[in-house]
Scaffold this active site. Structure first.
Site, PDB file in Angstrom:
ATOM      1  N   ASP A  12     -32.755  -3.154  38.606  1.00 13.11           N
ATOM      2  CA  ASP A  12     -33.762  -3.874  39.382  1.00 13.11           C
ATOM      3  C   ASP A  12     -34.970  -4.222  38.524  1.00 13.11           C
ATOM      4  O   ASP A  12     -35.499  -3.363  37.806  1.00 13.11           O
ATOM      5  CB  ASP A  12     -34.242  -3.015  40.561  1.00 13.11           C
ATOM      6  N   SER A  36     -44.611 -21.128  40.867  1.00 15.30           N
ATOM      7  CA  SER A  36     -44.561 -19.999  39.945  1.00 15.30           C
ATOM      8  C   SER A  36     -45.609 -19.003  40.393  1.00 15.30           C
ATOM      9  O   SER A  36     -46.778 -19.355  40.564  1.00 15.30           O
ATOM     10  CB  SER A  36     -44.848 -20.458  38.516  1.00 15.30           C
ATOM     11  N   GLN A 171     -26.498  -8.607  52.236  1.00 17.41           N
ATOM     12  CA  GLN A 171     -26.913  -9.857  51.593  1.00 17.41           C
ATOM     13  C   GLN A 171     -25.777 -10.849  51.399  1.00 17.41           C
ATOM     14  O   GLN A 171     -26.004 -12.061  51.329  1.00 17.41           O
ATOM     15  CB  GLN A 171     -27.555  -9.571  50.228  1.00 17.41           C
ATOM     16  N   GLN A 172     -24.556 -10.377  51.318  1.00 15.22           N
ATOM     17  CA  GLN A 172     -23.449 -11.283  51.047  1.00 15.22           C
ATOM     18  C   GLN A 172     -23.031 -12.092  52.268  1.00 15.22           C
ATOM     19  O   GLN A 172     -22.223 -13.012  52.146  1.00 15.22           O
ATOM     20  CB  GLN A 172     -22.233 -10.500  50.509  1.00 15.22           C
ATOM     21  N   THR A 222     -30.518  -1.877  61.940  1.00 15.51           N
ATOM     22  CA  THR A 222     -31.872  -1.456  61.604  1.00 15.51           C
ATOM     23  C   THR A 222     -32.859  -2.549  62.016  1.00 15.51           C
ATOM     24  O   THR A 222     -32.576  -3.742  61.901  1.00 15.51           O
ATOM     25  CB  THR A 222     -32.010  -1.145  60.110  1.00 15.51           C
ATOM     26  N   LEU A 223     -34.040  -2.125  62.489  1.00 17.35           N
ATOM     27  CA  LEU A 223     -35.020  -3.039  63.087  1.00 17.35           C
ATOM     28  C   LEU A 223     -36.363  -2.978  62.378  1.00 17.35           C
ATOM     29  O   LEU A 223     -37.402  -3.165  63.003  1.00 17.35           O
ATOM     30  CB  LEU A 223     -35.194  -2.691  64.573  1.00 17.35           C
ATOM     31  N   ASP A 256     -30.595   0.804  52.143  1.00 12.28           N
ATOM     32  CA  ASP A 256     -29.586   1.635  51.480  1.00 12.28           C
ATOM     33  C   ASP A 256     -29.856   3.110  51.740  1.00 12.28           C
ATOM     34  O   ASP A 256     -28.935   3.898  52.002  1.00 12.28           O
ATOM     35  CB  ASP A 256     -29.590   1.386  49.967  1.00 12.28           C
TER      36      ASP A 256
END
Length: 322
Positions: A12, A36, A171-172, A222-223, A256
């Site tokens: 990351d 940017s 995300q996928q 999840t909220l 996660d």
């Protein structure tokens, strides 16, 4: 129970923008965006969905099996995970690509703009869960965000072998079509999404909530600051609030962390409510830390925070897993 975690393993690159994206993104100019952002900070940390979940399970005294693909630059990361109880013996090491990279900028509202370079992750499709099951006991396989072909392969192998699996497309979902999304969740013992992903899943698949309920076991949504909603196979709903944060540092990896805590609790015999409370504790520890795997667990402090958030009985029930 033996838990295998099949998902991305990445490095990351986390940056902080001292402002609000909403102030510079013009609704009527989005088709001409050229921006940017001058950032205040850059942190390079270990990450990826599988790495984050496996690390958290290791901290909670489980020994998860890490399933994923990395580059030759993974040696230091491997040693880190193994020191924290993660079994990395089945990780595939590419001879031609670097470990995946996640590049993310977070603003003052905790909104994020991110990019992901898959690198070696694309070779995760070459890993066979069926072959792993020939030599290892696999009681549950979490199939998280990864190379899409790997996700579909590992899900299908779990179905064919009768291995319970948790579907966590996250995300996928943006890359998958409706048929692929259905294939990833069909027969899942657990389905994890956040609120936005749940709406996207419904839209992509064209299925109703009731139709998805017939295809999965336990649905966990999840909220964010509103906690988590859990719907059991029989339709029973449980809502659990968050553990109040002491500060907000970086939201990457919070989902996660929740999944790791929840699955650690539920596979150890805790109720859905208690499992979600454990997940919420781990999640807030990540939220309060820069980096998804830099947090630590202090048992006494954890019990105090659980007591404050959910009561002494909840803390006492969760205590054996800390």
């Amino acid at each position: 129970m033996s838990i295998a975690v099949s998902a991305s393993i990445a490095t990351d690159h986390l940056m902080r923008f001292p402002g609000r994206f909403a102030d510079v993104l013009l609704a009527d100019q989005l088709d001409h965006v050229s921006l940017s952002f001058l950032v205040d900070d850059l942190q390079i940390r270990r990450g990826g969905v599988a790495g984050n979940i496996a690390y958290a399970m290791g901290v909670l005294n489980r020994t998860p099996l890490l399933v994923g693909a990395v580059g030759a630059d993974f040696a230091e990361y491997r040693a880190w995970l193994e020191r924290h109880g993660v079994d990395c013996s089945t990780v595939h090491v590419s001879d031609r690509a670097h470990t995946a990279r996640f590049v993310c900028t977070t603003d003052d509202d905790m909104a994020q703009i991110a990019s992901f370079y898959p690198g070696a992750m694309s070779e995760a499709r070459d890993i066979s869960v069926a072959e792993l099951a020939e030599t290892r006991q696999l009681d549950l396989v979490l199939v998280g965000a990864n190379d899409p072909e790997a996700m579909l392969r590992h899900t299908e192998e779990c179905r064919e072998l009768g291995i319970p699996f948790a579907a966590d497309p996250s995300q996928q979902l943006a890359r998958l079509d409706g048929d692929q999304a259905v294939r990833l969740i069909d027969g899942a013992a657990y389905l994890f999404t956040n609120k936005y992903e749940w709406a996207l899943l419904l839209q992509k698949t064209g299925l109703s909530e009731d139709e998805i309920a017939k295809r999965v076991g336990i649905r966990v949504t999840t909220l964010s600051a509103d906690g988590v909603q859990i719907v059991d196979k029989d339709g029973t709903e449980v809502h659990v609030g968050v553990v109040p944060e002491r500060t907000k540092v970086e939201p990457t990896g919070v989902g996660d962390a929740f999944r790791a805590g929840f699955l650690t609790g539920h596979t150890a015999g805790l109720s859905l409510e208690r499992s979600a409370q454990l997940g919420s504790l781990v999640a807030v520890l990540v939220l309060e830390t820069m980096g998804t795997q830099e947090w630590t667990l202090n048992k006494d402090e954890a019990l105090e925070r659980l007591t404050d958030a959910y009561g002494a009985e909840a803390a006492n029930d969760i205590k054996p897993l800390l």
